[in-house]
Motif scaffolding. Structure first.
Motif, PDB file in Angstrom:
ATOM      1  N   TYR A   1      -1.437  -3.270  -4.693  1.00 46.94           N
ATOM      2  CA  TYR A   1      -0.368  -4.007  -4.033  1.00 46.94           C
ATOM      3  C   TYR A   1      -0.918  -4.833  -2.866  1.00 46.94           C
ATOM      4  CZ  TYR A   1      -0.718   0.013  -0.888  1.00 46.94           C
ATOM      5  OH  TYR A   1      -1.178   0.984  -0.038  1.00 46.94           O
TER       6      TYR A   1
ATOM      7  N   SER B   1       3.596  -3.733   3.688  1.00 42.62           N
ATOM      8  CA  SER B   1       3.605  -4.002   2.246  1.00 42.62           C
ATOM      9  C   SER B   1       5.010  -3.720   1.731  1.00 42.62           C
ATOM     10  CB  SER B   1       2.584  -3.133   1.509  1.00 42.62           C
ATOM     11  OG  SER B   1       2.951  -1.774   1.560  1.00 42.62           O
TER      12      SER B   1
ATOM     13  N   GLN C   1       5.798  -2.361  -1.099  1.00 41.89           N
ATOM     14  CA  GLN C   1       5.843  -1.062  -1.753  1.00 41.89           C
ATOM     15  C   GLN C   1       5.771   0.120  -0.803  1.00 41.89           C
ATOM     16  OE1 GLN C   1       3.927  -3.608  -2.427  1.00 41.89           O
ATOM     17  NE2 GLN C   1       3.982  -4.083  -4.597  1.00 41.89           N
TER      18      GLN C   1
END
Length: 163
Positions: A138, A155, A157
């Motif tokens: 990611y 991020s 995620q």
């Protein structure tokens, strides 16, 4: 990290900051956001490293910020020119993801190779790595506070973390 001067570091770019300015780079997939910091002089540097070694360079005018082996010495030189001392510098890094599922080809493992190259070069200069958020699959955006020495990693995620 709001209200502070923002120093943007683009892809295959590097810069330094002092006096509490914040270094920021976006779009770290397989690239590594490497930060260097002298906690005594409060001088910080950041490189957005795209590739592990300048030996593979094909451009006619070498972009030294693009490669780990040329970006780190350049960043150190710029930091030392404004008061940082090599013996006090610490490192943190983020990125180096494996963004695509690939076969066993090592040449396509750019993210892990970027991380390893940065580690080897930092070890050569005897610069300790105080924190890392590398690998995975990611992207990340990072900000480094040149007063506090904190690396903020964002991020989609995994939210926000500090190292």
């Amino acid at each position: 990290m709001t209200g502070q001067t923002l120093v943007k570091v683009g892809m295959a770019d590097l810069n330094i900051a002092m006096e509490g300015a914040v270094l920021k780079t976006t779009g770290l997939g397989s690239c590594v956001g490497l930060t260097l910091f002298d906690p005594q002089s409060k001088v910080a540097g950041m490189a957005h490293v795209m590739l592990p070694s300048s030996e593979i360079a094909r451009e006619s005018q070498l972009n030294i910020a693009k490669y780990a082996d040329t970006a780190i010495p350049e960043l150190l030189g710029r930091m030392e020119a404004v008061g940082a001392r090599l013996g006090r510098i610490e490192a943190k890094m983020a990125g180096g993801a494996q963004m695509f599922a690939l076969g066993g080809s090592d040449t396509l493992r750019i993210g892990p190779r970027n991380v390893e190259s940065c580690k080897v070069i930092l070890q050569h200069y005897r610069i300790p790595i105080l924190g890392m958020d590398t690998g995975g699959n990611y992207g990340r955006t990072v900000e480094f506070d040149s007063y506090k020495g904190i690396l903020l990693i964002r991020s989609v995620q995994h939210g926000v973390k500090e190292i």
